[in-house]
Scaffold this active site. Structure first.
Site, PDB file in Angstrom:
ATOM      1  N   HIS A  67       0.831  -1.208   0.000  1.00 18.49           N
ATOM      2  CA  HIS A  67       0.000   0.000   0.000  1.00 18.49           C
ATOM      3  C   HIS A  67       0.867   1.260   0.000  1.00 18.49           C
ATOM      4  O   HIS A  67       0.592   2.232  -0.716  1.00 18.49           O
ATOM      5  CB  HIS A  67      -0.904  -0.027   1.241  1.00 18.49           C
ATOM      6  CG  HIS A  67      -1.678   1.229   1.449  1.00 18.49           C
ATOM      7  ND1 HIS A  67      -1.298   2.187   2.360  1.00 18.49           N
ATOM      8  CD2 HIS A  67      -2.804   1.699   0.855  1.00 18.49           C
ATOM      9  CE1 HIS A  67      -2.159   3.190   2.324  1.00 18.49           C
ATOM     10  NE2 HIS A  67      -3.074   2.922   1.425  1.00 18.49           N
ATOM     11  N   GLU A  70       2.232   1.818  -3.433  1.00 19.89           N
ATOM     12  CA  GLU A  70       1.186   2.358  -4.325  1.00 19.89           C
ATOM     13  C   GLU A  70       1.105   3.882  -4.184  1.00 19.89           C
ATOM     14  O   GLU A  70       1.037   4.609  -5.169  1.00 19.89           O
ATOM     15  CB  GLU A  70      -0.161   1.721  -3.963  1.00 19.89           C
ATOM     16  CG  GLU A  70      -1.364   2.321  -4.674  1.00 19.89           C
ATOM     17  CD  GLU A  70      -2.530   2.550  -3.740  1.00 19.89           C
ATOM     18  OE1 GLU A  70      -3.077   3.673  -3.756  1.00 19.89           O
ATOM     19  OE2 GLU A  70      -2.904   1.629  -2.999  1.00 19.89           O
TER      20      GLU A  70
END
Length: 425
Positions: A67, A70
């Site tokens: 995450h 990202e």
């Protein structure tokens, strides 16, 4: 290109595996106004331990890296954020991280090729520094605290905590403030170079395209990268028992949020075609047990025990699988009790033939409707690709899901010893 087709819904997908290992899937939708591109890597929150190709080095990373990565991909060395660039082009752009993959996407009616230029530029050119990584920790820390205030997220994480002992699926996708404090640029580059290799990625394009032409445009924008081969991922052994039958938290809520869950204890061998068939069967069962047209839902609604149709989900990969029945109620224990009773009745008496046929047609209709949206199609093909699944199998195999097979799945998966209840009061 390899062509796969569903004659039932008259749709085709063109698939090419490039020399560098990248899988490109093109689903033409002639006369569609919108165009949609999603580029994903098979790297999610559960991939926190792996062996790097070539070096054979075993790596254990902090929770939340997929995450975090990202978030960082949009920042460019020029100081410009690619999300701002895409927004200025008038396209809807986004990214997301799940348990098993990360994806970057945009949808547009105009400026498709400038947007494609930007997408394929930023995904292929990471830029991490000590300074920008430290700055991101503060931003993601705020996001983690924000999610901590969401009852729906808390009740979901508690459900996974109740189901799983050690498996990383139970961990928050974002990690924690403590775990992200250990992330640095070297970890990000190591994970980028491992998981963002074309051989571990897939791109899905849906819209009014000529497959050969758009494939050529994709190839032009790819930088040269060698196919590194398969990444060895290390996961805990599959667990047969649940961790605990009940978990409760207290938060500021107007009405308790609940999830009744069933852990699907999978066998060691994962077969994508069987996974599709089982998924269809579970969707039929969930709708028959407590879907909008079920007797149980009508009774609970009329008595005010449940206020709206519950969420019905089956989440799975080759590493885990579970069923989730979610909603709000002042008496979640009563809902769990009534689900148990309904499952017991179905087990003892079998499924009603007419009810089964009606729900099976409804589930098929839900699958077919997905093909009305370029975004739904592209996201579905990417998520299924990460599981080794051909999305058309949901359409083409639904009639092989017989009443007898569904009754077997009911007995195999909907067991009280695999059932959990999570409540946020």
């Amino acid at each position: 290109m390899k062509v796969i087709e569903s004659l039932k819904i008259k749709e085709k997908a063109y698939i090419e595996k490039l020399e560098n290992g990248l899988t490109v899937i093109i689903i033409p939708k002639h006369n569609a106004n919108k165009k949609y591109v999603i580029w994903g890597t098979h790297f999610g929150s559960i991939d926190n331990r792996f062996i790097m190709p070539k070096t054979e080095e075993e790596v254990f990373i902090p929770d939340g890296v997929a995450h975090f990565l990202e978030h960082k991909m949009f920042e460019q060395e020029s100081g410009i954020n690619s999300l701002d660039t895409l927004t200025a082009l008038g396209v809807e752009a986004n990214a997301y991280t799940t348990n098993d993959h990360t994806a970057y996407l945009f949808e547009c009616t105009e400026n498709f090729y400038p947007a494609l230029d930007e997408l394929m530029d930023y995904v292929q050119h990471p830029y991490f520094t000590d300074e920008n990584v430290e700055k991101e920790k503060g931003i993601i820390g705020q996001e983690i605290m924000m999610y901590d205030d969401y009852p729906e997220w808390k009740v979901y994480l508690n459900t996974l905590e109740a189901m799983y002992h050690e498996h990383p699926v139970k961990l928050d996708i974002t990690g924690t403030i403590e775990t992200i404090s250990h992330i640095d640029k070297d970890i990000l580059y190591k994970c980028y170079n491992t998981f963002y290799n074309p051989a571990n990625m897939a791109m899905v394009i849906c819209g009014d395209f000529e497959p050969e032409k758009i494939l050529d445009e994709i190839k032009k924008r790819l930088i040269k990268k060698e196919n590194q081969g398969e990444i060895k991922r290390i996961y805990p052994q599959k667990e047969k028992e649940i961790n605990m039958p009940y978990k409760e938290s207290k938060m500021e809520v107007s009405m308790p949020a609940f999830i009744v869950g069933y852990k699907d204890v999978q066998g060691e061998e994962y077969n994508p075609r069987i996974a599709v068939k089982k998924h269809i069967a579970i969707e039929i069962l969930l709708n028959m047990i407590i879907g909008k047209s079920s007797n149980l839902y009508k009774e609970l609604y009329e008595k005010g025990i449940i206020l709206s149709e519950p969420g019905l989900d089956y989440e799975f990969t080759d590493q885990y699988a579970h069923i989730l029945i979610s909603g709000q109620s002042n008496n979640p224990q009563e809902i769990q009790k009534r689900i148990k009773e309904t499952v017991k009745t179905f087990r003892e008496n079998g499924l009603n033939e007419q009810h089964f046929d009606r729900i099976r047609k409804k589930v098929y209709g839900d699958y077919a409707i997905e093909y009305n949206s370029v975004g739904n199609i592209a996201r579905m093909f990417l998520a299924d690709n990460m599981k080794g699944i051909n999305s058309f199998d949901y359409i083409d195999d639904y009639k092989t899901v017989t009443k007898q097979y569904v009754e077997e799945i009911l007995k195999d998966i909907f067991k009280e010893e695999n059932m959990v209840l999570s409540i946020v009061k």
